[in-house]
Write a protein that holds these residues in place. Structure first.
Motif, mmCIF file in Angstrom:
data_model
loop_
_atom_site.group_PDB
_atom_site.id
_atom_site.type_symbol
_atom_site.label_atom_id
_atom_site.label_comp_id
_atom_site.label_asym_id
_atom_site.label_seq_id
_atom_site.Cartn_x
_atom_site.Cartn_y
_atom_site.Cartn_z
ATOM 1 N N TRP A 193 10.380 4.990 8.595
ATOM 2 C CA TRP A 193 9.370 5.797 9.285
ATOM 3 C C TRP A 193 9.784 6.097 10.721
ATOM 4 O O TRP A 193 9.345 7.109 11.276
ATOM 5 C CB TRP A 193 8.003 5.141 9.153
ATOM 6 C CG TRP A 193 7.677 5.005 7.695
ATOM 7 C CD1 TRP A 193 7.519 3.853 6.983
ATOM 8 C CD2 TRP A 193 7.588 6.071 6.739
ATOM 9 N NE1 TRP A 193 7.309 4.136 5.654
ATOM 10 C CE2 TRP A 193 7.348 5.495 5.473
ATOM 11 C CE3 TRP A 193 7.679 7.465 6.819
ATOM 12 C CZ2 TRP A 193 7.197 6.257 4.317
ATOM 13 C CZ3 TRP A 193 7.535 8.222 5.671
ATOM 14 C CH2 TRP A 193 7.294 7.620 4.444
ATOM 15 N N VAL A 252 0.897 9.073 5.099
ATOM 16 C CA VAL A 252 0.428 9.754 3.889
ATOM 17 C C VAL A 252 0.179 11.230 4.186
ATOM 18 O O VAL A 252 0.599 12.114 3.427
ATOM 19 C CB VAL A 252 -0.841 9.073 3.316
ATOM 20 C CG1 VAL A 252 -1.481 9.914 2.223
ATOM 21 C CG2 VAL A 252 -0.498 7.690 2.791
ATOM 22 N N SER A 253 -0.473 11.523 5.289
ATOM 23 C CA SER A 253 -0.742 12.909 5.675
ATOM 24 C C SER A 253 0.562 13.679 5.875
ATOM 25 O O SER A 253 0.708 14.820 5.406
ATOM 26 C CB SER A 253 -1.582 12.935 6.954
ATOM 27 O OG SER A 253 -1.763 14.254 7.395
ATOM 28 N N ASP A 287 0.809 -1.216 0.000
ATOM 29 C CA ASP A 287 0.000 0.000 0.000
ATOM 30 C C ASP A 287 0.845 1.272 0.000
ATOM 31 O O ASP A 287 0.381 2.328 -0.406
ATOM 32 C CB ASP A 287 -0.924 0.028 1.216
ATOM 33 C CG ASP A 287 -2.011 -1.029 1.149
ATOM 34 O OD1 ASP A 287 -2.420 -1.385 0.030
ATOM 35 O OD2 ASP A 287 -2.445 -1.490 2.213
ATOM 36 N N PHE A 288 2.069 1.174 0.515
ATOM 37 C CA PHE A 288 2.934 2.347 0.587
ATOM 38 C C PHE A 288 4.382 1.887 0.684
ATOM 39 O O PHE A 288 4.657 0.692 0.806
ATOM 40 C CB PHE A 288 2.540 3.261 1.745
ATOM 41 C CG PHE A 288 2.733 2.662 3.123
ATOM 42 C CD1 PHE A 288 3.763 3.095 3.948
ATOM 43 C CD2 PHE A 288 1.876 1.694 3.617
ATOM 44 C CE1 PHE A 288 3.932 2.564 5.209
ATOM 45 C CE2 PHE A 288 2.040 1.156 4.875
ATOM 46 C CZ PHE A 288 3.069 1.599 5.681
ATOM 47 N N ARG A 298 2.316 14.349 2.463
ATOM 48 C CA ARG A 298 1.621 15.411 1.728
ATOM 49 C C ARG A 298 1.919 16.774 2.339
ATOM 50 O O ARG A 298 2.185 17.740 1.624
ATOM 51 C CB ARG A 298 0.121 15.153 1.709
ATOM 52 C CG ARG A 298 -0.261 14.064 0.752
ATOM 53 C CD ARG A 298 -1.761 13.955 0.583
ATOM 54 N NE ARG A 298 -2.045 12.942 -0.414
ATOM 55 C CZ ARG A 298 -3.018 12.045 -0.301
ATOM 56 N NH1 ARG A 298 -3.804 12.059 0.744
ATOM 57 N NH2 ARG A 298 -3.202 11.147 -1.247
ATOM 58 N N ASN A 308 2.219 1.992 15.008
ATOM 59 C CA ASN A 308 0.921 1.695 15.600
ATOM 60 C C ASN A 308 0.908 0.205 15.919
ATOM 61 O O ASN A 308 0.617 -0.616 15.048
ATOM 62 C CB ASN A 308 -0.201 2.075 14.630
ATOM 63 C CG ASN A 308 -1.571 1.899 15.226
ATOM 64 O OD1 ASN A 308 -1.722 1.543 16.396
ATOM 65 N ND2 ASN A 308 -2.596 2.144 14.429
ATOM 66 N N ASP A 345 1.579 3.413 10.770
ATOM 67 C CA ASP A 345 0.296 4.091 10.602
ATOM 68 C C ASP A 345 0.230 4.711 9.208
ATOM 69 O O ASP A 345 0.721 5.822 8.976
ATOM 70 C CB ASP A 345 0.158 5.156 11.691
ATOM 71 C CG ASP A 345 -1.197 5.835 11.690
ATOM 72 O OD1 ASP A 345 -1.885 5.825 10.653
ATOM 73 O OD2 ASP A 345 -1.556 6.400 12.744
ATOM 74 N N TYR A 346 -0.372 3.992 8.284
ATOM 75 C CA TYR A 346 -0.441 4.398 6.883
ATOM 76 C C TYR A 346 -1.035 5.792 6.717
ATOM 77 O O TYR A 346 -0.479 6.644 6.011
ATOM 78 C CB TYR A 346 -1.253 3.361 6.092
ATOM 79 C CG TYR A 346 -1.582 3.771 4.692
ATOM 80 C CD1 TYR A 346 -0.619 3.700 3.686
ATOM 81 C CD2 TYR A 346 -2.849 4.235 4.347
ATOM 82 C CE1 TYR A 346 -0.913 4.077 2.379
ATOM 83 C CE2 TYR A 346 -3.147 4.613 3.050
ATOM 84 C CZ TYR A 346 -2.178 4.534 2.078
ATOM 85 O OH TYR A 346 -2.467 4.911 0.794
ATOM 86 N N GLU A 347 -2.170 6.063 7.330
ATOM 87 C CA GLU A 347 -2.838 7.356 7.165
ATOM 88 C C GLU A 347 -1.958 8.493 7.679
ATOM 89 O O GLU A 347 -1.863 9.556 7.054
ATOM 90 C CB GLU A 347 -4.202 7.367 7.870
ATOM 91 C CG GLU A 347 -5.268 6.538 7.177
ATOM 92 C CD GLU A 347 -5.164 5.039 7.485
ATOM 93 O OE1 GLU A 347 -4.477 4.668 8.470
ATOM 94 O OE2 GLU A 347 -5.745 4.250 6.726
ATOM 95 N N ALA A 348 -1.304 8.302 8.813
ATOM 96 C CA ALA A 348 -0.424 9.340 9.367
ATOM 97 C C ALA A 348 0.772 9.592 8.444
ATOM 98 O O ALA A 348 1.193 10.738 8.263
ATOM 99 C CB ALA A 348 0.050 8.946 10.761
#
Length: 158
Positions: free
Chosen positions: A13, A39-40, A2-3, A43, A29, A34-37
């Protein structure tokens, strides 16, 4: 995947967490990242991550440089057209650095250093960073120091 750098045995990371938040566990996590963290964060910081190859053959069941054959390189010029503010590119592995040097028609920098080259209508600072794999024989703190130099240089010169 996914990443990029999803393997918990890779310290990318953790290094980013240490540099930007003073906490190597910032993106951890439980036993995963923590994928969402991530990506955020990327960005927000303007960090783009991509491979230097679109297609590879793995000669063995791992991603070790000596067991990879690049079948198709990434069109770096096309990527740079999509991100006009990009002026720094780094590689975290030897095969990636050699591939990018060939694409940019320049030498490969020494680990932890950069060189400037003209490519696709702009000056690019090309960094060769130490691998974030735990198999790479450099301490976590020394890897953090190398990446701090990259980000201190690239982010302050925007």
């Amino acid at each position: 995947m996914d990443f990029f750098y999803p393997n918990p045995q890779n310290d990318m990371w953790r290094i980013m967490g240490q540099i930007f938040f003073g906490d190597k566990l910032h993106f951890v996590n439980g036993k995963v990242f923590d994928y969402e963290a991530i990506v955020s964060f990327c960005r927000h910081q303007g960090i783009a991550i991509f491979d230097t190859a679109q297609a590879v053959i793995r000669l063995q069941g791992n991603a070790a440089d000596e067991h990879l054959v690049i079948v198709e390189q990434t069109d770096i010029a096309a990527l740079l057209q999509q991100i006009p503010l990009c002026h720094d590119i780094c590689c975290t592995g030897g095969k990636a650095a050699e591939t990018l040097a060939a694409i940019l028609h320049t030498a490969t920098p020494k680990v932890g250093e950069s060189i400037e080259t003209d490519f696709a209508g702009r000056t690019i600072r090309f960094w060769r960073m130490p691998s974030t794999s735990r198999a790479y024989p450099l301490s976590f703190d020394n890897k953090v120091a190398a990446y701090q130099l990259l980000f201190r240089t690239s982010l302050t010169q925007r």
